[in-house]
Write an enzyme that holds these catalytic residues in place. Structure first.
Site, PDB file in Angstrom:
ATOM      1  N   LYS A  90     -14.803   5.090  -5.673  1.00  0.00           N
ATOM      2  CA  LYS A  90     -14.327   5.068  -4.294  1.00  0.00           C
ATOM      3  C   LYS A  90     -12.852   5.411  -4.287  1.00  0.00           C
ATOM      4  O   LYS A  90     -12.063   4.796  -5.015  1.00  0.00           O
ATOM      5  CB  LYS A  90     -14.536   3.667  -3.673  1.00  0.00           C
ATOM      6  CG  LYS A  90     -14.171   3.601  -2.200  1.00  0.00           C
ATOM      7  CD  LYS A  90     -15.287   4.115  -1.336  1.00  0.00           C
ATOM      8  CE  LYS A  90     -14.864   4.321   0.095  1.00  0.00           C
ATOM      9  NZ  LYS A  90     -14.081   5.567   0.306  1.00  0.00           N
ATOM     10  N   GLN A 111      -6.272   3.383  -8.233  1.00  0.00           N
ATOM     11  CA  GLN A 111      -7.365   3.014  -7.338  1.00  0.00           C
ATOM     12  C   GLN A 111      -8.299   1.996  -7.988  1.00  0.00           C
ATOM     13  O   GLN A 111      -8.853   1.135  -7.297  1.00  0.00           O
ATOM     14  CB  GLN A 111      -8.153   4.266  -6.947  1.00  0.00           C
ATOM     15  CG  GLN A 111      -9.037   4.091  -5.725  1.00  0.00           C
ATOM     16  CD  GLN A 111      -8.261   4.129  -4.422  1.00  0.00           C
ATOM     17  OE1 GLN A 111      -7.365   4.927  -4.266  1.00  0.00           O
ATOM     18  NE2 GLN A 111      -8.600   3.256  -3.494  1.00  0.00           N
ATOM     19  N   LYS A 114      -6.604  -1.330  -7.444  1.00  0.00           N
ATOM     20  CA  LYS A 114      -6.560  -1.609  -6.004  1.00  0.00           C
ATOM     21  C   LYS A 114      -7.932  -2.065  -5.504  1.00  0.00           C
ATOM     22  O   LYS A 114      -8.050  -3.075  -4.795  1.00  0.00           O
ATOM     23  CB  LYS A 114      -6.129  -0.348  -5.258  1.00  0.00           C
ATOM     24  CG  LYS A 114      -5.991  -0.499  -3.761  1.00  0.00           C
ATOM     25  CD  LYS A 114      -5.749   0.836  -3.081  1.00  0.00           C
ATOM     26  CE  LYS A 114      -4.544   1.557  -3.635  1.00  0.00           C
ATOM     27  NZ  LYS A 114      -4.237   2.802  -2.892  1.00  0.00           N
ATOM     28  N   LYS A 126     -10.597   9.408  -7.426  1.00  0.00           N
ATOM     29  CA  LYS A 126      -9.681  10.131  -6.554  1.00  0.00           C
ATOM     30  C   LYS A 126      -9.949  11.628  -6.712  1.00  0.00           C
ATOM     31  O   LYS A 126     -10.501  12.062  -7.722  1.00  0.00           O
ATOM     32  CB  LYS A 126      -8.223   9.828  -6.931  1.00  0.00           C
ATOM     33  CG  LYS A 126      -7.254   9.924  -5.782  1.00  0.00           C
ATOM     34  CD  LYS A 126      -7.340   8.740  -4.819  1.00  0.00           C
ATOM     35  CE  LYS A 126      -6.313   8.877  -3.696  1.00  0.00           C
ATOM     36  NZ  LYS A 126      -6.307   7.710  -2.811  1.00  0.00           N
ATOM     37  N   GLY A 165     -10.267   9.896   3.005  1.00  0.00           N
ATOM     38  CA  GLY A 165      -9.106  10.754   3.203  1.00  0.00           C
ATOM     39  C   GLY A 165      -7.885  10.260   2.442  1.00  0.00           C
ATOM     40  O   GLY A 165      -7.870   9.163   1.898  1.00  0.00           O
ATOM     41  N   ASP A 166      -6.873  11.093   2.420  1.00  0.00           N
ATOM     42  CA  ASP A 166      -5.577  10.776   1.833  1.00  0.00           C
ATOM     43  C   ASP A 166      -4.603  11.754   2.486  1.00  0.00           C
ATOM     44  O   ASP A 166      -4.893  12.287   3.570  1.00  0.00           O
ATOM     45  CB  ASP A 166      -5.625  10.910   0.310  1.00  0.00           C
ATOM     46  CG  ASP A 166      -4.418  10.290  -0.391  1.00  0.00           C
ATOM     47  OD1 ASP A 166      -3.470  11.034  -0.699  1.00  0.00           O
ATOM     48  OD2 ASP A 166      -4.394   9.069  -0.605  1.00  0.00           O
ATOM     49  N   THR A 210      -4.681   1.121   6.513  1.00  0.00           N
ATOM     50  CA  THR A 210      -3.699   1.140   5.425  1.00  0.00           C
ATOM     51  C   THR A 210      -2.331   0.678   5.927  1.00  0.00           C
ATOM     52  O   THR A 210      -1.668  -0.154   5.285  1.00  0.00           O
ATOM     53  CB  THR A 210      -3.600   2.541   4.805  1.00  0.00           C
ATOM     54  OG1 THR A 210      -4.902   2.977   4.413  1.00  0.00           O
ATOM     55  CG2 THR A 210      -2.698   2.525   3.580  1.00  0.00           C
ATOM     56  N   ASN A 241      -0.307   9.087   9.125  1.00  0.00           N
ATOM     57  CA  ASN A 241      -1.206   8.006   9.531  1.00  0.00           C
ATOM     58  C   ASN A 241      -0.722   6.632   9.070  1.00  0.00           C
ATOM     59  O   ASN A 241      -0.634   5.687   9.865  1.00  0.00           O
ATOM     60  CB  ASN A 241      -2.607   8.281   8.979  1.00  0.00           C
ATOM     61  CG  ASN A 241      -3.552   7.103   9.143  1.00  0.00           C
ATOM     62  OD1 ASN A 241      -3.649   6.269   8.256  1.00  0.00           O
ATOM     63  ND2 ASN A 241      -4.219   7.042  10.269  1.00  0.00           N
ATOM     64  N   SER A 376     -12.652   0.898   4.304  1.00  0.00           N
ATOM     65  CA  SER A 376     -13.670   1.879   3.941  1.00  0.00           C
ATOM     66  C   SER A 376     -14.928   1.176   3.430  1.00  0.00           C
ATOM     67  O   SER A 376     -16.052   1.586   3.753  1.00  0.00           O
ATOM     68  CB  SER A 376     -13.143   2.825   2.863  1.00  0.00           C
ATOM     69  OG  SER A 376     -12.287   3.800   3.409  1.00  0.00           O
TER      70      SER A 376
END
Length: 444
Positions: A90, A111, A114, A126, A165-166, A210, A241, A376
């Site tokens: 993820k 990630q 996290k 990622k 997204g990123d 976020t 964002n 998410s």
């Protein structure tokens, strides 16, 4: 134990030459782990660290597409499926010219920790491309996304790998990617991508998550010293964002947000950032922050960073290594109380050391910006049950997750004789959960 860690780090540097961001992320975690390995020799015996530094799968592919002039363009696509010990891979997709394998691996490595900290059953991964959506037409972005997904789709699935997204990948791009996935597979597999539109399987609060989570973590940190956002001077880097919703939540909590930025410079707005105007300029019109300053009658400072403004709370929400030692010194001189990372690894190691030595509350991104991936995972829950939750309920869940991450980092730091050190707490708490799962699953 220090020698063993040094040997493993040397091996990582040798096997991954030139990937400086990845090296930095690994080194930063290793600096926290000596007491953990001393207390848990089973991790050493099972070579958990060596395995954790090697992604399960690294996918690199060509992305050909045709621009509006009829010219064939070629970009490079990436997906690093880093670790699935806790659940399906993820993590987001980043479309930006700076993307290369080292960036994607650093992001995937971060990630893993996290996602572990969220307590949700998700592994880490990622991906992205060196494609730049800025200045491209809607048709060009769509054709690129369709070509990108035409290769990537075979590696995805709600039980395998779930991108989001990123930087450079928002609701528009997720829509095009999902459309192509559905077209190729003939499946409405809502759980294969997150960050979807609300009308077709998305979750309320995902857009805000976020930025909101970064501020909620900072609020929890401040409360340990009997402080809050109320009346505090706040600066935020970025204007996308994450930055926008960090501004919104900070303002909701009583903070006075006076600065934000983009790659061209920063805005100083002593009256307080007008968020609707910023969103109109950045999201609707896709223009630089200098346009916001012009319309607002605020000050725009080109080519410099917002940290020189000075603040009591600083929220780096743009990109990696954007806050260096000089910036940290300027913030300390201005009386900064807390720094909470909304971006991934935005603060350089020297800056982290300076802030920590000065007694500033410092929240690393793997903990502070986990709200996005946590929500998410909540989106995945809703997709799996064919349900849709209210904004209030989802935000309540987000707040609970962020507070739990904060408390887990704090208690873990205490347990390892590093009271108040959120970097140590986040690294150890994230690592041990993944390491225990890896032991349980055997050598795979």
């Amino acid at each position: 134990m220090k020698e063993q860690l040094a040997d493993i780090l040397d091996q990582v540097l040798r096997r991954n030459p030139g990937e400086r961001e990845f090296h930095q992320a690994v080194r930063e975690v290793f600096e926290s782990l000596e007491p953990v390995l001393r207390k848990n020799p089973q991790y050493v015996d099972a070579a958990v660290l060596e395995r954790l530094c090697e992604p399960e799968r690294q996918i690199i592919f060509r992305v050909p597409w045709v621009d509006d002039s009829g010219r064939v363009q070629i970009n490079r696509g990436f997906r690093v499926e880093y670790n699935s010990a806790l659940g399906p891979f993820k993590g987001g997709l980043r479309f930006h010219p700076s993307v290369y394998l080292g960036i994607v691996k650093f992001l995937g490595f971060e990630q893993v920790f996290k996602n572990s900290l969220t307590g949700m059953p998700i592994g880490g991964g990622k991906g992205g491309s060196d494609f730049d959506p800025r200045g491209r037409s809607q048709g060009e972005v769509m054709r690129f996304c369709q070509s990108f997904m035409t290769e990537l789709y075979r590696h995805l699935g709600e039980h395998t790998d779930v991108p989001a997204g990123d930087i450079g990948v928002g609701g528009r791009e997720i829509g095009y990617l999902f459309g192509q996935y559905k077209r190729i597979t003939n499946r409405w597999e809502a759980g294969v991508l997150t960050g979807k539109g609300l009308s077709w399987g998305g979750s309320l609060v995902r857009t805000e998550a976020t930025g909101y989570g970064t501020v909620l973590f900072a609020e929890r940190m401040l409360s340990t010293r009997g402080q809050s956002f109320d009346g505090r001077r706040v600066v935020v880097s970025g204007a996308g964002n994450v930055a926008q919703y960090a501004i919104q939540k900070a303002q909701q909590l009583g903070g006075h947000v006076v600065g934000c930025s983009d790659s061209t410079g920063y805005v100083l707005d002593e009256r307080g950032i007008d968020l609707p105007l910023l969103q109109q300029v950045r999201e609707a019109e896709r223009l630089p922050v200098s346009v916001y300053a012009e319309r607002r009658g605020a000050t725009f400072v080109p080519g410099r960073r917002v940290w020189e403004v000075g603040a009591e709370v600083a929220l780096p929400c743009a990109t990696q290594n954007e806050l260096d030692e000089d910036d940290a010194a300027a913030l300390v001189r201005s009386g900064v109380l807390a720094v909470s990372e909304g971006a991934n690894m935005p603060t350089t190691p020297a800056a982290v050391a300076l802030l920590t030595e000065a007694g500033v509350l410092f929240a690393p991104g793997k903990a502070a910006n986990a709200g996005g991936v946590a929500t998410s995972a909540l989106e995945m829950q809703q997709n799996a049950s064919r349900d849709a939750w209210s904004f209030e309920y989802t935000e309540q869940r987000l707040a609970g997750i962020m507070h739990a991450i904060h408390d887990r980092c704090l208690t873990t730091a205490d347990a390892y004789d590093a009271p108040g050190n959120y970097v140590v707490g986040a690294n150890i708490a994230g690592f041990t959960k993944v390491a225990d799962a890896m032991l349980a699953l055997g050598v795979v």
